[in-house]
Motif scaffolding. Structure first.
Motif, PDB file in Angstrom:
ATOM      1  N   LYS A  16       0.857  -1.189   0.000  1.00  0.00           N
ATOM      2  CA  LYS A  16       0.000   0.000   0.000  1.00  0.00           C
ATOM      3  C   LYS A  16       0.887   1.230   0.000  1.00  0.00           C
ATOM      4  O   LYS A  16       2.045   1.191   0.432  1.00  0.00           O
ATOM      5  N   ASP A  17       0.351   2.341  -0.481  1.00  0.00           N
ATOM      6  CA  ASP A  17       1.054   3.621  -0.450  1.00  0.00           C
ATOM      7  C   ASP A  17       0.495   4.495   0.655  1.00  0.00           C
ATOM      8  O   ASP A  17      -0.721   4.545   0.871  1.00  0.00           O
ATOM      9  N   VAL A  18       1.394   5.184   1.352  1.00  0.00           N
ATOM     10  CA  VAL A  18       1.005   6.130   2.395  1.00  0.00           C
ATOM     11  C   VAL A  18       1.621   7.481   2.044  1.00  0.00           C
ATOM     12  O   VAL A  18       2.844   7.589   1.882  1.00  0.00           O
ATOM     13  N   HIS A  19       0.791   8.494   1.897  1.00  0.00           N
ATOM     14  CA  HIS A  19       1.275   9.820   1.523  1.00  0.00           C
ATOM     15  C   HIS A  19       1.516  10.635   2.789  1.00  0.00           C
ATOM     16  O   HIS A  19       0.649  10.736   3.658  1.00  0.00           O
ATOM     17  N   LEU A  20       2.709  11.221   2.862  1.00  0.00           N
ATOM     18  CA  LEU A  20       3.162  11.860   4.097  1.00  0.00           C
ATOM     19  C   LEU A  20       3.656  13.282   3.849  1.00  0.00           C
ATOM     20  O   LEU A  20       4.683  13.705   4.366  1.00  0.00           O
ATOM     21  N   GLY A  21       2.926  14.011   3.026  1.00  0.00           N
ATOM     22  CA  GLY A  21       3.304  15.391   2.756  1.00  0.00           C
ATOM     23  C   GLY A  21       4.242  15.483   1.572  1.00  0.00           C
ATOM     24  O   GLY A  21       3.878  15.147   0.444  1.00  0.00           O
TER      25      GLY A  21
ATOM     26  N   ARG B 106       5.898   3.287   0.295  1.00  0.00           N
ATOM     27  CA  ARG B 106       5.164   2.084  -0.095  1.00  0.00           C
ATOM     28  C   ARG B 106       5.523   0.990   0.898  1.00  0.00           C
ATOM     29  O   ARG B 106       6.699   0.644   1.045  1.00  0.00           O
ATOM     30  N   LEU B 107       4.516   0.460   1.578  1.00  0.00           N
ATOM     31  CA  LEU B 107       4.721  -0.558   2.598  1.00  0.00           C
ATOM     32  C   LEU B 107       4.376  -1.932   2.046  1.00  0.00           C
ATOM     33  O   LEU B 107       3.434  -2.077   1.243  1.00  0.00           O
ATOM     34  N   TYR B 108       5.119  -2.928   2.513  1.00  0.00           N
ATOM     35  CA  TYR B 108       4.959  -4.314   2.057  1.00  0.00           C
ATOM     36  C   TYR B 108       4.731  -5.215   3.270  1.00  0.00           C
ATOM     37  O   TYR B 108       5.507  -5.181   4.227  1.00  0.00           O
TER      38      TYR B 108
ATOM     39  N   ASP C 207       9.656   6.966  -0.946  1.00  0.00           N
ATOM     40  CA  ASP C 207       9.550   7.699  -2.200  1.00  0.00           C
ATOM     41  C   ASP C 207       9.878   9.162  -1.920  1.00  0.00           C
ATOM     42  O   ASP C 207       9.002   9.969  -1.627  1.00  0.00           O
ATOM     43  N   TYR C 208      11.154   9.489  -1.971  1.00  0.00           N
ATOM     44  CA  TYR C 208      11.625  10.825  -1.611  1.00  0.00           C
ATOM     45  C   TYR C 208      11.622  11.748  -2.827  1.00  0.00           C
ATOM     46  O   TYR C 208      11.584  11.303  -3.979  1.00  0.00           O
ATOM     47  N   ARG C 209      11.692  13.042  -2.555  1.00  0.00           N
ATOM     48  CA  ARG C 209      11.711  14.029  -3.627  1.00  0.00           C
ATOM     49  C   ARG C 209      13.030  13.947  -4.409  1.00  0.00           C
ATOM     50  O   ARG C 209      14.088  13.730  -3.834  1.00  0.00           O
TER      51      ARG C 209
ATOM     52  N   CYS D  33      13.994  11.281   3.690  1.00  0.00           N
ATOM     53  CA  CYS D  33      14.305   9.938   4.194  1.00  0.00           C
ATOM     54  C   CYS D  33      14.482   9.936   5.715  1.00  0.00           C
ATOM     55  O   CYS D  33      14.091   8.974   6.387  1.00  0.00           O
ATOM     56  N   ILE D  34      15.057  10.993   6.264  1.00  0.00           N
ATOM     57  CA  ILE D  34      15.146  11.100   7.723  1.00  0.00           C
ATOM     58  C   ILE D  34      13.743  11.176   8.325  1.00  0.00           C
ATOM     59  O   ILE D  34      13.435  10.504   9.318  1.00  0.00           O
ATOM     60  N   ALA D  35      12.867  11.966   7.706  1.00  0.00           N
ATOM     61  CA  ALA D  35      11.492  12.069   8.197  1.00  0.00           C
ATOM     62  C   ALA D  35      10.780  10.729   8.083  1.00  0.00           C
ATOM     63  O   ALA D  35      10.020  10.338   8.975  1.00  0.00           O
TER      64      ALA D  35
END
Length: 326
Positions: A56-61, A66-68, A120-122, A136-138
Protein backbone atom coordinates in the motif's frame (compact mmCIF):
# COMPACT_ATOMS: atom_id res chain seq x y z
CA UNK A 1 22.08 4.25 -10.91
CA UNK A 2 23.80 4.14 -14.28
CA UNK A 3 27.33 5.43 -14.72
CA UNK A 4 27.24 9.22 -14.76
CA UNK A 5 29.02 11.69 -17.00
CA UNK A 6 29.87 15.35 -16.77
CA UNK A 7 27.37 17.87 -18.18
CA UNK A 8 27.38 18.37 -21.95
CA UNK A 9 25.69 20.86 -24.24
CA UNK A 10 24.10 19.57 -27.45
CA UNK A 11 21.12 20.40 -29.64
CA UNK A 12 18.10 18.13 -29.82
CA UNK A 13 16.43 17.30 -33.11
CA UNK A 14 13.41 19.43 -32.22
CA UNK A 15 15.58 22.49 -31.66
CA UNK A 16 15.39 22.42 -27.87
CA UNK A 17 18.94 22.68 -26.59
CA UNK A 18 20.19 20.02 -24.19
CA UNK A 19 22.09 21.85 -21.46
CA UNK A 20 22.88 18.91 -19.15
CA UNK A 21 23.13 15.23 -19.96
CA UNK A 22 24.16 12.61 -17.43
CA UNK A 23 24.53 9.35 -19.30
CA UNK A 24 21.15 7.69 -19.77
CA UNK A 25 19.83 8.75 -16.37
CA UNK A 26 18.84 12.40 -16.87
CA UNK A 27 18.63 14.86 -19.76
CA UNK A 28 17.88 18.54 -19.09
CA UNK A 29 16.75 20.91 -21.85
CA UNK A 30 17.13 24.66 -22.00
CA UNK A 31 13.35 24.97 -21.94
CA UNK A 32 13.29 23.25 -18.56
CA UNK A 33 12.00 19.98 -19.98
CA UNK A 34 13.43 16.88 -18.32
CA UNK A 35 13.86 13.37 -19.65
CA UNK A 36 14.66 10.28 -17.59
CA UNK A 37 15.20 7.69 -20.35
CA UNK A 38 15.72 4.64 -18.12
CA UNK A 39 12.64 5.10 -15.92
CA UNK A 40 9.80 2.69 -16.70
CA UNK A 41 6.15 3.61 -16.09
CA UNK A 42 5.21 3.27 -12.41
CA UNK A 43 3.22 0.35 -11.05
CA UNK A 44 0.62 0.56 -8.33
CA UNK A 45 0.54 -1.23 -4.98
CA UNK A 46 -1.68 -4.21 -4.22
CA UNK A 47 -1.47 -7.97 -3.89
CA UNK A 48 1.48 -9.71 -5.54
CA UNK A 49 0.44 -13.17 -6.70
CA UNK A 50 4.02 -14.42 -7.04
CA UNK A 51 4.97 -13.77 -3.40
CA UNK A 52 1.65 -13.33 -1.62
CA UNK A 53 2.86 -9.91 -0.37
CA UNK A 54 0.38 -7.05 -0.01
CA UNK A 55 1.49 -3.44 -0.50
CA UNK A 56 0.00 0.00 0.00
CA UNK A 57 1.05 3.62 -0.45
CA UNK A 58 1.01 6.13 2.39
CA UNK A 59 1.28 9.82 1.52
CA UNK A 60 3.16 11.86 4.10
CA UNK A 61 3.30 15.39 2.76
CA UNK A 62 6.44 16.07 0.73
CA UNK A 63 7.20 12.37 0.41
CA UNK A 64 5.41 9.04 0.50
CA UNK A 65 6.19 5.43 1.34
CA UNK A 66 5.16 2.08 -0.09
CA UNK A 67 4.72 -0.56 2.60
CA UNK A 68 4.96 -4.31 2.06
CA UNK A 69 3.31 -6.91 4.28
CA UNK A 70 4.28 -10.58 3.72
CA UNK A 71 1.95 -13.55 4.30
CA UNK A 72 3.94 -14.46 7.42
CA UNK A 73 2.44 -11.40 9.13
CA UNK A 74 -0.86 -13.27 9.37
CA UNK A 75 0.55 -15.55 12.08
CA UNK A 76 -0.84 -14.57 15.46
CA UNK A 77 1.57 -12.38 17.38
CA UNK A 78 4.31 -12.79 14.76
CA UNK A 79 6.50 -9.68 14.99
CA UNK A 80 8.67 -9.22 11.93
CA UNK A 81 11.82 -7.18 11.33
CA UNK A 82 11.28 -3.86 9.59
CA UNK A 83 13.40 -2.97 6.55
CA UNK A 84 13.40 0.67 5.43
CA UNK A 85 14.53 0.69 1.78
CA UNK A 86 15.85 3.70 -0.15
CA UNK A 87 15.88 3.38 -3.94
CA UNK A 88 18.73 4.49 -6.17
CA UNK A 89 18.72 6.60 -9.31
CA UNK A 90 21.44 9.18 -8.79
CA UNK A 91 19.16 11.34 -6.60
CA UNK A 92 17.36 12.33 -9.83
CA UNK A 93 15.44 9.28 -11.06
CA UNK A 94 13.36 6.22 -10.09
CA UNK A 95 10.77 5.87 -7.33
CA UNK A 96 9.26 3.36 -4.96
CA UNK A 97 6.73 2.67 -7.75
CA UNK A 98 9.39 1.77 -10.34
CA UNK A 99 8.68 -1.80 -11.53
CA UNK A 100 12.15 -3.12 -10.71
CA UNK A 101 12.05 -1.79 -7.14
CA UNK A 102 8.46 -2.91 -6.56
CA UNK A 103 9.38 -6.43 -7.68
CA UNK A 104 12.49 -6.51 -5.51
CA UNK A 105 10.67 -5.26 -2.40
CA UNK A 106 7.94 -7.86 -2.84
CA UNK A 107 10.60 -10.55 -2.95
CA UNK A 108 12.60 -9.13 -0.05
CA UNK A 109 9.51 -8.84 2.16
CA UNK A 110 8.50 -12.43 1.45
CA UNK A 111 11.97 -13.93 1.75
CA UNK A 112 12.94 -12.41 5.12
CA UNK A 113 10.00 -12.23 5.98
CA UNK A 114 9.85 -8.56 6.97
CA UNK A 115 7.63 -5.53 6.91
CA UNK A 116 9.32 -3.40 4.25
CA UNK A 117 8.97 0.36 3.80
CA UNK A 118 10.19 1.77 0.48
CA UNK A 119 10.68 5.53 0.70
CA UNK A 120 9.55 7.70 -2.20
CA UNK A 121 11.62 10.83 -1.61
CA UNK A 122 11.71 14.03 -3.63
CA UNK A 123 14.08 14.03 -6.61
CA UNK A 124 16.46 16.61 -8.02
CA UNK A 125 16.49 18.83 -10.00
CA UNK A 126 12.87 19.66 -9.14
CA UNK A 127 13.87 19.40 -5.46
CA UNK A 128 17.60 19.84 -5.02
CA UNK A 129 19.48 18.06 -2.25
CA UNK A 130 19.28 18.02 0.73
CA UNK A 131 15.51 17.55 0.11
CA UNK A 132 15.94 13.82 -0.54
CA UNK A 133 18.00 13.32 2.61
CA UNK A 134 15.46 15.25 4.67
CA UNK A 135 12.56 13.19 3.33
CA UNK A 136 14.30 9.94 4.19
CA UNK A 137 15.15 11.10 7.72
CA UNK A 138 11.49 12.07 8.20
CA UNK A 139 10.38 8.71 6.81
CA UNK A 140 12.65 6.82 9.21
CA UNK A 141 11.28 8.81 12.15
CA UNK A 142 7.76 8.02 10.95
CA UNK A 143 8.51 4.30 10.77
CA UNK A 144 10.09 4.29 14.24
CA UNK A 145 7.05 6.07 15.66
CA UNK A 146 4.90 3.07 14.79
CA UNK A 147 2.26 5.42 13.38
CA UNK A 148 1.33 3.12 10.53
CA UNK A 149 -1.07 0.27 11.45
CA UNK A 150 0.94 -2.37 9.56
CA UNK A 151 4.15 -1.43 11.34
CA UNK A 152 2.39 -1.12 14.70
CA UNK A 153 0.64 -4.48 14.43
CA UNK A 154 3.33 -6.59 12.75
CA UNK A 155 6.70 -4.83 12.97
CA UNK A 156 9.37 -5.32 15.60
CA UNK A 157 10.75 -1.83 16.17
CA UNK A 158 13.68 -3.37 18.01
CA UNK A 159 14.77 -4.93 14.71
CA UNK A 160 14.83 -2.08 12.20
CA UNK A 161 17.22 -2.26 9.25
CA UNK A 162 18.17 0.21 6.54
CA UNK A 163 18.83 -0.91 2.98
CA UNK A 164 19.39 0.92 -0.27
CA UNK A 165 21.27 0.87 -3.54
CA UNK A 166 23.51 3.38 -5.31
CA UNK A 167 22.30 6.86 -4.30
CA UNK A 168 19.98 5.05 -1.90
CA UNK A 169 22.99 3.38 -0.30
CA UNK A 170 24.52 6.82 0.10
CA UNK A 171 21.33 8.01 1.80
CA UNK A 172 21.32 4.96 4.10
CA UNK A 173 24.75 5.95 5.36
CA UNK A 174 23.46 9.47 5.97
CA UNK A 175 20.46 8.09 7.89
CA UNK A 176 22.67 5.89 10.06
CA UNK A 177 24.96 8.85 10.80
CA UNK A 178 22.12 11.24 11.63
CA UNK A 179 19.74 8.75 13.18
CA UNK A 180 20.09 10.34 16.61
CA UNK A 181 19.12 13.78 15.34
CA UNK A 182 15.56 14.25 16.55
CA UNK A 183 13.18 16.97 17.53
CA UNK A 184 13.72 18.43 21.05
CA UNK A 185 10.35 17.13 22.24
CA UNK A 186 10.80 13.67 20.72
CA UNK A 187 11.85 10.50 22.48
CA UNK A 188 15.43 9.61 21.47
CA UNK A 189 15.25 6.87 18.81
CA UNK A 190 16.44 3.34 19.43
CA UNK A 191 19.50 2.00 17.65
CA UNK A 192 19.08 0.50 14.24
CA UNK A 193 19.91 -3.19 14.03
CA UNK A 194 21.78 -3.01 10.73
CA UNK A 195 22.27 -1.40 7.32
CA UNK A 196 22.74 -2.93 3.87
CA UNK A 197 24.47 -0.66 1.37
CA UNK A 198 24.21 -2.06 -2.17
CA UNK A 199 26.73 -0.58 -4.62
CA UNK A 200 26.67 2.70 -2.66
CA UNK A 201 27.45 5.89 -4.54
CA UNK A 202 30.41 7.37 -2.70
CA UNK A 203 33.25 9.29 -4.35
CA UNK A 204 36.12 11.60 -3.46
CA UNK A 205 38.88 13.82 -4.79
CA UNK A 206 41.56 11.21 -4.11
CA UNK A 207 41.35 7.82 -5.80
CA UNK A 208 41.13 4.59 -3.81
CA UNK A 209 41.97 1.10 -5.03
CA UNK A 210 42.08 1.00 -8.82
CA UNK A 211 39.83 4.01 -9.39
CA UNK A 212 40.86 6.43 -12.10
CA UNK A 213 43.56 8.94 -11.13
CA UNK A 214 42.64 11.14 -14.08
CA UNK A 215 41.27 14.50 -12.92
CA UNK A 216 38.71 14.66 -15.72
CA UNK A 217 37.54 11.14 -14.95
CA UNK A 218 37.17 11.96 -11.28
CA UNK A 219 35.13 15.05 -12.19
CA UNK A 220 32.84 12.90 -14.33
CA UNK A 221 32.30 10.59 -11.36
CA UNK A 222 30.93 13.52 -9.34
CA UNK A 223 29.20 15.50 -12.10
CA UNK A 224 25.68 14.40 -11.25
CA UNK A 225 26.29 14.92 -7.53
CA UNK A 226 27.36 18.52 -8.16
CA UNK A 227 24.22 19.09 -10.21
CA UNK A 228 21.82 17.49 -7.71
CA UNK A 229 23.45 19.23 -4.73
CA UNK A 230 24.64 22.68 -5.88
CA UNK A 231 25.37 23.69 -2.28
CA UNK A 232 27.92 20.92 -1.88
CA UNK A 233 31.50 21.63 -0.87
CA UNK A 234 32.60 19.24 -3.62
CA UNK A 235 33.66 15.63 -3.99
CA UNK A 236 34.82 15.48 -0.39
CA UNK A 237 31.52 16.63 1.05
CA UNK A 238 31.00 14.08 3.87
CA UNK A 239 27.68 13.10 2.31
CA UNK A 240 29.54 11.94 -0.80
CA UNK A 241 32.85 10.95 0.80
CA UNK A 242 32.31 9.54 4.32
CA UNK A 243 36.07 8.91 4.60
CA UNK A 244 37.10 12.48 3.75
CA UNK A 245 39.37 14.37 6.15
CA UNK A 246 37.15 16.15 8.65
CA UNK A 247 34.10 13.95 7.98
CA UNK A 248 32.18 12.80 11.06
CA UNK A 249 33.68 9.66 12.56
CA UNK A 250 32.15 6.38 11.45
CA UNK A 251 31.83 5.29 15.07
CA UNK A 252 28.68 7.45 15.01
CA UNK A 253 26.92 4.95 12.77
CA UNK A 254 23.77 4.11 14.71
CA UNK A 255 23.61 0.46 13.72
CA UNK A 256 25.15 -2.68 15.12
CA UNK A 257 26.14 -4.27 11.82
CA UNK A 258 26.78 -3.19 8.24
CA UNK A 259 26.63 -5.21 5.02
CA UNK A 260 28.25 -3.69 1.94
CA UNK A 261 27.65 -5.08 -1.54
CA UNK A 262 29.91 -4.42 -4.53
CA UNK A 263 29.95 -5.61 -8.14
CA UNK A 264 33.13 -6.49 -10.00
CA UNK A 265 32.18 -4.46 -13.08
CA UNK A 266 31.07 -1.35 -11.20
CA UNK A 267 33.29 1.74 -11.18
CA UNK A 268 32.14 2.28 -7.57
CA UNK A 269 33.53 -1.11 -6.52
CA UNK A 270 36.72 0.17 -4.88
CA UNK A 271 34.89 2.88 -2.97
CA UNK A 272 32.55 0.24 -1.50
CA UNK A 273 35.53 -1.80 -0.28
CA UNK A 274 37.17 1.31 1.21
CA UNK A 275 33.98 2.16 3.07
CA UNK A 276 33.63 -1.38 4.44
CA UNK A 277 37.25 -1.33 5.62
CA UNK A 278 36.80 2.08 7.26
CA UNK A 279 33.71 0.91 9.14
CA UNK A 280 35.48 -2.30 10.22
CA UNK A 281 38.38 -0.23 11.56
CA UNK A 282 36.11 1.51 14.06
CA UNK A 283 33.38 -1.05 14.72
CA UNK A 284 35.38 -4.26 14.41
CA UNK A 285 35.62 -6.74 11.55
CA UNK A 286 32.80 -8.87 12.97
CA UNK A 287 30.40 -5.94 12.51
CA UNK A 288 30.96 -5.71 8.74
CA UNK A 289 29.98 -8.15 6.01
CA UNK A 290 31.29 -7.64 2.47
CA UNK A 291 29.80 -9.24 -0.64
CA UNK A 292 31.32 -8.73 -4.07
CA UNK A 293 29.53 -10.23 -7.06
CA UNK A 294 31.84 -11.40 -9.84
CA UNK A 295 31.12 -10.59 -13.47
CA UNK A 296 28.29 -8.15 -12.81
CA UNK A 297 27.79 -4.40 -13.00
CA UNK A 298 26.07 -1.65 -11.06
CA UNK A 299 22.66 -2.69 -9.59
CA UNK A 300 22.65 -5.79 -11.79
CA UNK A 301 20.00 -7.46 -9.62
CA UNK A 302 17.40 -4.92 -10.78
CA UNK A 303 18.05 -5.74 -14.44
CA UNK A 304 18.41 -9.52 -14.04
CA UNK A 305 16.25 -10.29 -11.00
CA UNK A 306 15.90 -13.99 -11.80
CA UNK A 307 19.59 -14.65 -12.29
CA UNK A 308 21.54 -16.85 -9.90
CA UNK A 309 23.69 -13.96 -8.69
CA UNK A 310 20.67 -11.79 -7.92
CA UNK A 311 19.20 -14.67 -5.95
CA UNK A 312 22.51 -15.11 -4.10
CA UNK A 313 22.55 -11.43 -3.13
CA UNK A 314 18.96 -11.62 -1.91
CA UNK A 315 19.77 -14.72 0.12
CA UNK A 316 22.72 -12.96 1.74
CA UNK A 317 20.54 -9.96 2.61
CA UNK A 318 17.93 -12.26 4.15
CA UNK A 319 20.60 -14.03 6.20
CA UNK A 320 21.95 -10.65 7.36
CA UNK A 321 18.53 -9.48 8.52
CA UNK A 322 17.83 -12.76 10.30
CA UNK A 323 21.31 -13.32 11.76
CA UNK A 324 20.37 -12.14 15.23
CA UNK A 325 16.65 -12.82 15.25
CA UNK A 326 15.25 -12.82 18.75
Amino acid sequence: MASVTAPTTTTAADGDEVVHEFGPILRVYKSGRLERPLVAPPVGPGHDDATGVDSKDVHLGDYSARLYLPPAAAADGNRLPVVVYVHGGGFVAESAASPSYHRFLNRLAAACPAVCVSVDYRLAPEHLLPAGYEDCIAALRWVLSGADPWVAAHGDLGRVFLAGDSAGGNICHHLAMHHHAHHPDATPPSRLRGAVLIHPWFWGSEAVGEETRDAEGRARGAGLWMYACPGTSGMDDPRMNPMAPGAPGLERLACDRVMVCAAEGDFLRWRAHAYANAVAAVKGEAAVEMLETAGEGHVFYLFDPDGDKAKEMLDRMVAFVNADAA
